[in-house]
Write a protein that holds these residues in place. Sequence first.
Motif, PDB file in Angstrom:
ATOM      1  N   ASP A  85       0.744  -1.289  -0.110  1.00  0.00           N
ATOM      2  CA  ASP A  85      -0.062   0.044  -0.071  1.00  0.00           C
ATOM      3  C   ASP A  85       0.768   1.130  -0.001  1.00  0.00           C
ATOM      4  N   GLU A  86       2.100   1.104   0.523  1.00  0.00           N
ATOM      5  CA  GLU A  86       3.051   2.276   0.743  1.00  0.00           C
ATOM      6  C   GLU A  86       3.751   2.536  -0.745  1.00  0.00           C
ATOM      7  N   GLY A  87       3.860   1.446  -1.583  1.00  0.00           N
ATOM      8  CA  GLY A  87       4.574   1.712  -2.953  1.00  0.00           C
ATOM      9  C   GLY A  87       5.317   0.603  -3.410  1.00  0.00           C
ATOM     10  N   ILE A  88       6.357   0.589  -4.209  1.00  0.00           N
ATOM     11  CA  ILE A  88       7.158  -0.691  -4.453  1.00  0.00           C
ATOM     12  C   ILE A  88       8.642  -0.413  -3.973  1.00  0.00           C
ATOM     13  N   PHE A  89       8.912  -1.696  -3.513  1.00  0.00           N
ATOM     14  CA  PHE A  89      10.145  -1.840  -3.035  1.00  0.00           C
ATOM     15  C   PHE A  89      11.263  -2.457  -3.846  1.00  0.00           C
ATOM     16  N   ASP A 104       5.210   9.347  -5.225  1.00  0.00           N
ATOM     17  CA  ASP A 104       6.202   9.877  -6.000  1.00  0.00           C
ATOM     18  C   ASP A 104       6.087   9.243  -7.528  1.00  0.00           C
ATOM     19  N   VAL A 105       5.128   8.203  -7.666  1.00  0.00           N
ATOM     20  CA  VAL A 105       4.960   7.808  -8.913  1.00  0.00           C
ATOM     21  C   VAL A 105       4.016   8.548  -9.921  1.00  0.00           C
ATOM     22  N   LEU A 106       4.361   8.801 -10.882  1.00  0.00           N
ATOM     23  CA  LEU A 106       3.517   9.464 -12.360  1.00  0.00           C
ATOM     24  C   LEU A 106       2.942   8.628 -13.095  1.00  0.00           C
ATOM     25  N   ARG A 107       3.734   7.650 -13.636  1.00  0.00           N
ATOM     26  CA  ARG A 107       2.974   6.536 -14.387  1.00  0.00           C
ATOM     27  C   ARG A 107       4.051   5.396 -14.438  1.00  0.00           C
ATOM     28  N   ILE A 108       3.323   4.529 -14.928  1.00  0.00           N
ATOM     29  CA  ILE A 108       4.234   3.024 -15.160  1.00  0.00           C
ATOM     30  C   ILE A 108       4.015   2.562 -16.496  1.00  0.00           C
ATOM     31  N   LYS A 109       5.258   2.660 -17.153  1.00  0.00           N
ATOM     32  CA  LYS A 109       5.162   2.152 -18.746  1.00  0.00           C
ATOM     33  C   LYS A 109       6.131   1.266 -19.229  1.00  0.00           C
ATOM     34  N   GLU A 110       5.810   0.767 -20.322  1.00  0.00           N
ATOM     35  CA  GLU A 110       6.833  -0.227 -20.910  1.00  0.00           C
ATOM     36  C   GLU A 110       7.798   0.673 -21.882  1.00  0.00           C
ATOM     37  N   THR A 117      12.555  -5.643 -23.106  1.00  0.00           N
ATOM     38  CA  THR A 117      11.385  -4.555 -22.636  1.00  0.00           C
ATOM     39  C   THR A 117      11.846  -4.712 -21.262  1.00  0.00           C
ATOM     40  N   PHE A 118      11.644  -3.219 -20.817  1.00  0.00           N
ATOM     41  CA  PHE A 118      11.690  -2.919 -19.322  1.00  0.00           C
ATOM     42  C   PHE A 118      10.381  -2.384 -18.957  1.00  0.00           C
ATOM     43  N   ILE A 119      10.124  -2.273 -17.726  1.00  0.00           N
ATOM     44  CA  ILE A 119       9.117  -1.524 -17.160  1.00  0.00           C
ATOM     45  C   ILE A 119       9.513  -0.413 -16.230  1.00  0.00           C
ATOM     46  N   ASN A 120       9.241   0.934 -16.999  1.00  0.00           N
ATOM     47  CA  ASN A 120       9.795   2.057 -16.138  1.00  0.00           C
ATOM     48  C   ASN A 120       8.854   2.615 -15.541  1.00  0.00           C
ATOM     49  N   VAL A 121       9.380   3.037 -14.204  1.00  0.00           N
ATOM     50  CA  VAL A 121       8.585   3.759 -13.253  1.00  0.00           C
ATOM     51  C   VAL A 121       9.021   5.367 -13.187  1.00  0.00           C
ATOM     52  N   VAL A 122       7.927   6.172 -13.832  1.00  0.00           N
ATOM     53  CA  VAL A 122       8.138   7.494 -13.940  1.00  0.00           C
ATOM     54  C   VAL A 122       7.841   8.242 -12.694  1.00  0.00           C
ATOM     55  N   ASP A 147      18.157  10.179 -19.094  1.00  0.00           N
ATOM     56  CA  ASP A 147      18.244  11.041 -20.272  1.00  0.00           C
ATOM     57  C   ASP A 147      17.562  10.357 -21.782  1.00  0.00           C
ATOM     58  N   MET A 148      17.743   8.920 -22.036  1.00  0.00           N
ATOM     59  CA  MET A 148      17.216   8.379 -23.100  1.00  0.00           C
ATOM     60  C   MET A 148      15.814   7.922 -23.020  1.00  0.00           C
ATOM     61  N   TYR A 149      15.304   7.648 -21.628  1.00  0.00           N
ATOM     62  CA  TYR A 149      13.991   7.040 -21.787  1.00  0.00           C
ATOM     63  C   TYR A 149      12.877   7.809 -20.995  1.00  0.00           C
ATOM     64  N   GLY A 150      13.339   8.740 -20.227  1.00  0.00           N
ATOM     65  CA  GLY A 150      12.606   9.547 -19.533  1.00  0.00           C
ATOM     66  C   GLY A 150      12.175   9.040 -18.349  1.00  0.00           C
ATOM     67  N   SER A 151      13.070   8.152 -18.011  1.00  0.00           N
ATOM     68  CA  SER A 151      12.822   7.415 -16.470  1.00  0.00           C
ATOM     69  C   SER A 151      14.125   6.780 -15.643  1.00  0.00           C
ATOM     70  N   ALA A 152      14.501   7.024 -14.535  1.00  0.00           N
ATOM     71  CA  ALA A 152      15.692   6.567 -14.170  1.00  0.00           C
ATOM     72  C   ALA A 152      15.510   5.164 -13.344  1.00  0.00           C
ATOM     73  N   ILE A 153      14.286   4.748 -13.455  1.00  0.00           N
ATOM     74  CA  ILE A 153      13.853   3.550 -12.678  1.00  0.00           C
ATOM     75  C   ILE A 153      13.367   2.604 -13.477  1.00  0.00           C
ATOM     76  N   GLY A 154      14.144   1.650 -13.987  1.00  0.00           N
ATOM     77  CA  GLY A 154      13.854   0.542 -14.855  1.00  0.00           C
ATOM     78  C   GLY A 154      13.776  -1.011 -14.054  1.00  0.00           C
ATOM     79  N   ILE A 155      12.269  -1.547 -14.189  1.00  0.00           N
ATOM     80  CA  ILE A 155      12.421  -2.609 -13.436  1.00  0.00           C
ATOM     81  C   ILE A 155      12.290  -3.919 -14.677  1.00  0.00           C
ATOM     82  N   THR A 156      12.883  -4.869 -14.581  1.00  0.00           N
ATOM     83  CA  THR A 156      13.152  -6.037 -15.302  1.00  0.00           C
ATOM     84  C   THR A 156      12.667  -7.286 -14.624  1.00  0.00           C
TER      85      THR A 156
END
Length: 192
Positions: A85-89, A104-110, A117-122, A147-156
């Motif tokens: 409920d607090e977020g993603i660890f 902190d999360v704005l959007r979750i995208k591929e 293919t990565f899951i980016n947490v914006v 800089d390249m994908y608009g998100s510093a956090i990528g989850i694979t």
Amino acid sequence: MTTPSNQIEIPLSKTKLFLLFAGSLVFVILGIWLTWYELTTSPYHRKRPYFGLVIGPLANIFFGTAAYFLCKKLFDRKPGLIISDEGIFDNSGAFNIGLIPWTDVLRIKEVSVGKQTFINVVVKDPLAYIARQKEPIQRRLMKMSYDMYGSAIGITSNGLQCRRKDLLELLKANFRKWKRKQNQIVNDNHIS
């Protein structure tokens, strides 16, 4: 795996991590062989002069770094990902991001990078997450990702005991659930 406190834990897949580690070691060995071959073979017998002197060390740096981080993950006993409920660890990749609060999360995208293919947490402030990293290499790689994908956090899901499609849906569903809960709180406070 769901725990009693309404959180979902996704363990690291030791099998997937070992296979990735073994593959990285194979490429390190090939890089060493290419370099050795280039240094010991007469220039007249080589089709591409200095090819091995460039590709070999590059392979060693890239796949050696990957092997280092994969080896660390093989001995990591913490879950790869916890959704609550607090977020993603996030402890799924080379970067231990830690807690990413839903606030902190704005959007979750591929995002697709080549065939991966990565899951980016914006997030609202990606530079804060980059600054949290202790190792300079990790900070630099996260900055490049931002800089390249608009998100510093990528989850694979490569090192997790789940498929990417299932993980993406799980993350999006929990984010939507959190947003609905926040909207309900705002509406309840607005009515009072």
